[in-house]
Design an enzyme around this catalytic site. Sequence first.
Site, PDB file in Angstrom:
ATOM      1  N   THR A  76       0.848  -1.198   0.000  1.00 22.21           N
ATOM      2  CA  THR A  76       0.000   0.000   0.000  1.00 22.21           C
ATOM      3  C   THR A  76       0.885   1.250   0.000  1.00 22.21           C
ATOM      4  O   THR A  76       0.687   2.166  -0.817  1.00 22.21           O
ATOM      5  CB  THR A  76      -0.931   0.013   1.232  1.00 22.21           C
ATOM      6  OG1 THR A  76      -1.738  -1.162   1.196  1.00 22.21           O
ATOM      7  CG2 THR A  76      -1.818   1.241   1.259  1.00 22.21           C
ATOM      8  N   CYS A 329     -10.014  -6.397   1.794  1.00 18.25           N
ATOM      9  CA  CYS A 329     -10.219  -4.994   2.128  1.00 18.25           C
ATOM     10  C   CYS A 329     -11.664  -4.583   1.944  1.00 18.25           C
ATOM     11  O   CYS A 329     -12.054  -3.516   2.388  1.00 18.25           O
ATOM     12  CB  CYS A 329      -9.333  -4.119   1.262  1.00 18.25           C
ATOM     13  SG  CYS A 329      -7.627  -4.593   1.405  1.00 18.25           S
TER      14      CYS A 329
END
Length: 390
Positions: A76, A329
Amino acid sequence: MPRATPIYLDHHATTPVDGRVFDAMRPYMTEKFGNPSSIDHPYGAEASSAVEHARGRIAELIGSKSSEVVFTSGATESNNMALIGTMEKYEDRGDHLVTCTTEHKAVLDVARHLEERGKRVTYVPVNDRGEINMRDLGAAITDSTVMISIMAANNEVGTIADVEGIGRIAHERDVIFHTDAAQAVGHIPIDVGRMNVDLMSFSAHKMYGPKGIGGLYVRGIKPRIRPDPIIRGGGHERNMRSGTLNVPGIVGFGRAAEIAMSEMAGEEKRFRGWSGMITDAFAKAGGRVNGPLKNRLAHNISAYFPGIESKAIINMVSDRIAISAGSACTTQTVEPSHVLLAMGLGEERSHQSIRIGLGRYNTEGDIRAAIEAIITAVNRLKSISVCPDS
Ligand SMILES: Cc1ncc(COP(=O)(O)O)c(C=O)c1O
């Protein structure tokens, strides 16, 4: 080694730390605790040399030079650095980013943020196998395109992109090429030189290393790429990512890379056999595969049973096997998977899809047990959903 039950089959979300990785990390949490930036004494020097050894092993795995590997907290952060850092650094070249509709949120959310900051983004569509068309990609590039960001392997349906071909188009048009390879590194062979990659994100916890450590490959020459840092303060990692290095994490990442180098090919073969067993058994029970049949991660199975909600299957088997309905997610929301929607598979099919991710510690017995549990659940759900009047 993960516990025996439920059988873990969600290796795209994360992988257990390999025992050999943990053994390598342990001393760097206790007696070898030095700060690698503090090399005036043996504590710091030994930590620094361990970091550089790990960097070398990771570089070998991806075909880069050690100096081209920047440590981050995970994919990320690497994606944020690659996209924001490059679009900001090279703003004299233009304001346009090209990416695709099936990227992970760690790219898509950053692209949206850039749009809010005045950049322009083109989202190239995919076909029903999750593949982009090279003509669409070429057509999306304009004189103001700074970079292309296309993932190497999809985390939901396992589609492997033609990274080399995309890189070739990018370089022909003088555009910087970033790939999010969080699901690819350690699972399929990657060579950043041959593949014309300029920036590449990857993560230790997707390849039997620890969580909280990742990397960004940053091309050093021909052309030299230099994204602006997004984390400043101290000038670590050649001024690209400041902050005291996560030495145990880095040591573990290096060991995980070394293990992947020697075991990846054997694992791929084993997983291919097992995913064939699963898809054959699913097909006999009316199940169908999402995504490509070829050019797919060997350890990925994305499938659906028409008429059966994936959440119902997952709840019914949860005491025996751990699988997921989509990307981790988005599991807190009931939104359909943006990947399956982008592939044109529709909301209904998206809500019926399950994702299985095979891993290093699974056995053939696990695979047989998973098949049995899922198909029993599907048959039970089918019998419940049959309306007596119809
Ligand atoms: C394709 C892809 N990119 C990025 C990420 C985020 O990685 P990390 O957890 O290391 O931040 C993931 C993890 O799910 C992923 O699958």
